[in-house]
Design a protein around this motif. Structure first.
Motif, mmCIF file in Angstrom:
data_model
loop_
_atom_site.group_PDB
_atom_site.id
_atom_site.type_symbol
_atom_site.label_atom_id
_atom_site.label_comp_id
_atom_site.label_asym_id
_atom_site.label_seq_id
_atom_site.Cartn_x
_atom_site.Cartn_y
_atom_site.Cartn_z
ATOM 1 N N GLU A 168 0.853 -1.179 0.000
ATOM 2 C CA GLU A 168 0.000 0.000 0.000
ATOM 3 C C GLU A 168 0.887 1.226 0.000
ATOM 4 O O GLU A 168 1.969 1.208 0.585
ATOM 5 N N LYS A 169 0.416 2.286 -0.620
ATOM 6 C CA LYS A 169 1.173 3.525 -0.579
ATOM 7 C C LYS A 169 1.149 4.070 0.848
ATOM 8 O O LYS A 169 0.102 4.264 1.434
ATOM 9 N N GLU A 170 2.333 4.287 1.344
ATOM 10 C CA GLU A 170 2.436 4.740 2.722
ATOM 11 C C GLU A 170 3.794 5.400 2.920
ATOM 12 O O GLU A 170 4.790 4.986 2.322
ATOM 13 N N THR A 171 3.817 6.436 3.717
ATOM 14 C CA THR A 171 5.094 7.062 4.082
ATOM 15 C C THR A 171 5.317 6.840 5.569
ATOM 16 O O THR A 171 4.422 7.099 6.373
ATOM 17 N N MET A 172 6.496 6.352 5.886
ATOM 18 C CA MET A 172 6.825 6.150 7.290
ATOM 19 C C MET A 172 8.071 6.946 7.617
ATOM 20 O O MET A 172 9.077 6.860 6.921
ATOM 21 N N VAL A 173 7.982 7.717 8.671
ATOM 22 C CA VAL A 173 9.090 8.574 9.083
ATOM 23 C C VAL A 173 9.561 8.153 10.469
ATOM 24 O O VAL A 173 8.774 8.146 11.416
ATOM 25 N N LEU A 174 10.811 7.782 10.559
ATOM 26 C CA LEU A 174 11.432 7.499 11.857
ATOM 27 C C LEU A 174 12.290 8.691 12.217
ATOM 28 O O LEU A 174 13.286 8.977 11.548
ATOM 29 N N LYS A 175 11.882 9.398 13.240
ATOM 30 C CA LYS A 175 12.630 10.591 13.626
ATOM 31 C C LYS A 175 12.525 10.793 15.127
ATOM 32 O O LYS A 175 11.438 10.684 15.693
ATOM 33 N N ASP A 176 13.641 11.115 15.739
ATOM 34 C CA ASP A 176 13.688 11.295 17.188
ATOM 35 C C ASP A 176 13.075 10.069 17.862
ATOM 36 O O ASP A 176 13.504 8.972 17.650
ATOM 37 N N SER A 177 12.058 10.280 18.650
ATOM 38 C CA SER A 177 11.463 9.154 19.369
ATOM 39 C C SER A 177 10.114 8.766 18.778
ATOM 40 O O SER A 177 9.301 8.137 19.435
ATOM 41 N N LEU A 178 9.921 9.134 17.525
ATOM 42 C CA LEU A 178 8.612 8.884 16.917
ATOM 43 C C LEU A 178 8.726 8.096 15.626
ATOM 44 O O LEU A 178 9.715 8.184 14.901
ATOM 45 N N VAL A 179 7.711 7.348 15.365
ATOM 46 C CA VAL A 179 7.502 6.763 14.041
ATOM 47 C C VAL A 179 6.137 7.230 13.577
ATOM 48 O O VAL A 179 5.126 6.988 14.238
ATOM 49 N N LEU A 180 6.124 7.928 12.462
ATOM 50 C CA LEU A 180 4.864 8.426 11.923
ATOM 51 C C LEU A 180 4.533 7.665 10.654
ATOM 52 O O LEU A 180 5.383 7.496 9.785
ATOM 53 N N SER A 181 3.310 7.225 10.575
ATOM 54 C CA SER A 181 2.839 6.555 9.371
ATOM 55 C C SER A 181 1.804 7.450 8.709
ATOM 56 O O SER A 181 0.804 7.823 9.334
ATOM 57 N N LEU A 182 2.079 7.806 7.464
ATOM 58 C CA LEU A 182 1.183 8.711 6.740
ATOM 59 C C LEU A 182 0.615 8.020 5.517
ATOM 60 O O LEU A 182 1.356 7.364 4.769
ATOM 61 N N LYS A 183 -0.673 8.168 5.330
ATOM 62 C CA LYS A 183 -1.313 7.686 4.111
ATOM 63 C C LYS A 183 -2.057 8.854 3.486
ATOM 64 O O LYS A 183 -2.903 9.472 4.148
ATOM 65 N N ASP A 184 -1.733 9.147 2.242
ATOM 66 C CA ASP A 184 -2.330 10.299 1.559
ATOM 67 C C ASP A 184 -2.155 11.572 2.388
ATOM 68 O O ASP A 184 -3.090 12.369 2.536
ATOM 69 N N SER A 185 -0.957 11.732 2.945
ATOM 70 C CA SER A 185 -0.600 12.907 3.742
ATOM 71 C C SER A 185 -1.448 13.054 4.998
ATOM 72 O O SER A 185 -1.488 14.118 5.615
ATOM 73 N N VAL A 186 -2.139 12.009 5.358
ATOM 74 C CA VAL A 186 -2.932 12.026 6.591
ATOM 75 C C VAL A 186 -2.273 11.064 7.579
ATOM 76 O O VAL A 186 -1.857 9.965 7.206
#
Lengths: 162, 230
Positions: free
Chosen positions: B68-86
């Motif tokens: 699936e199209k997804e952006t995952m950002v690992l930064k500092d103490s967070l992991v953010l998962s974004l789908k369609d910029s949400v």
């Protein structure tokens, strides 16, 4: 106040020492291990086990990185036993979301608290550990950091005493 | 009290082991990535996409295209998962980036997996037909495990976590090195974990690797706008 804090931290660290070393005799570090031979042998069937996934990758790339739903319609057989827990794949830390005290895995917590670098291998990047275990590891790590900051604040940096 | 101080120092050195003093060779690396996994229960997983790592941002960004199209950002103490910029998921993490292969490669520390910066005790070194293997042992009495690193041609070829009983818990292989600029990067990484429930296998492949790409069109891939979600 400072003395009380120091005593509490010292007692905790003393427990850590007992927990870590197991009140053991001073055996030689290197003698406790077996030989390293064959550690890096790669099973002959390793690549063969990935044949289906290789085929799927080829299929996906040839079709311009279609998404799962599109591929499911065009070639459902290829996807029959895929696990879509993709978050598990690239996020080794996984979630602490919804984590409660009852979910704490104290073994993983100890890895984080007492030996973070090795615990990183044993727990954090181990794909077979649960999210609760990984969360426990990171909580343990965090507690260790806080305790050390408190300790350094109370008695100074022990590294300077060497 | 001396033992207490020693232990505290030991703990501190481990906790702050990520503070590397190695020379940084590059600041950015990007690559196409394929991650295949086989879980102990026999299920399988495939992910395809691109990965971006930036030293200055200290972030790893995965732009996943499949399944699936997804952006995952690992930064500092967070992991953010974004789908369609949400924002899809926001998770807690910590320190993964400092032991990532990308950061180790860019800092020239991959050869020892950064362990020489962690105060692990370098144990036995042995030669074999394929190269050299070295043991890295936690500096505690009766260490319950050791890490073994295998090197050949001045590159890491494997790393294993081994119990004192000799049982292998996890091993990784670094293969198919590609010379890019001043670094050599393993384009194929194999991992095997042995657990009570079975064997877990993983194959990660990198291709189209680029270093220090600062072109305008790629900058947002390295540094997606996540301020609203942090």
């Amino acid at each position: 106040m400072k003395n009380h804090t120091l005593k509490a931290i010292a007692a905790f660290l003393a427990l850590n020492i007992l927990f870590t070393t197991g009140v053991s005799a001073a055996n030689g570090i290197e003698n406790s291990f077996e030989s390293n031979e064959s550690v890096f042998d790669l099973e002959e069937d390793f690549y063969a086990d990935f044949a289906e996934l290789d085929q799927l990758e080829k299929e996906v790339k040839e079709n311009g990185l279609v998404d799962y739903d599109a591929l499911l319609q065009s070639n459902p057989d290829l996807l029959s036993d895929l696990n879509l827990s993709n978050l598990r794949t690239i996020n080794s830390a996984e979630a602490t979301e919804g984590f409660s005290f009852d979910d704490m895995d104290w073994g993983a917590f100890a890895w984080g608290l007492l030996c973070c670098p090795v615990g990183f291998f044993v727990v954090a990047i181990n794909g077979n550990k649960t999210s609760d275990q990984k969360a426990s590891f990171w909580i343990g790590w965090g507690v260790g950091v806080v305790l050390n900051i408190l300790y350094v604040a109370a008695v100074g940096n022990p590294i300077n005493d060497f | 009290m001396n033992k207490l101080l020693l232990f505290s120092a030991f703990l501190l050195l481990f906790v702050y082991s990520n503070e590397s003093h190695a020379q940084r060779l590059y600041s950015r690396i990007e690559s196409d990535i394929s991650i295949k996994e086989i879980f102990p229960d026999g299920t399988k997983s495939l992910m395809l996409g691109k990965v971006f790592f930036d030293v200055e941002n200290n972030s790893i960004v995965y732009h996943i295209a499949f399944p699936e199209k997804e952006t995952m950002v690992l930064k500092d103490s967070l992991v953010l998962s974004l789908k369609d910029s949400v924002l899809n998921k926001k998770l807690s993490s910590s320190q993964l980036i400092d032991f990532s292969i990308y950061k180790l490669a860019l800092s020239g520390e991959l050869k020892t997996f950064g362990l020489d910066e962690t105060k692990f005790l370098l144990g036995r070194i042995s030669e074999n037909d394929d190269g050299v293997s070295s043991e890295w042992i936690p500096k505690i009495e009766n260490p319950p495990f050791k890490i073994i690193i295998s090197q050949a041609n001045n590159k890491i070829t494997g790393i294993a976590l081994v119990e004192s009983t000799g049982k292998i818990l996890n091993k990784q292989f670094f293969k198919k090195y590609q010379k890019i600029g001043r670094i050599s990067f393993p384009t194929e990484i194999l991992e095997i974990s042995y657990t009570g429930s079975g064997v877990y296998k993983k194959m990660m492949t990198h291709s189209e690797i680029k270093l220090d790409n600062y072109s305008d069109e790629i900058n947002s891939s390295y540094d997606p706008d996540i301020d609203a979600f942090e």
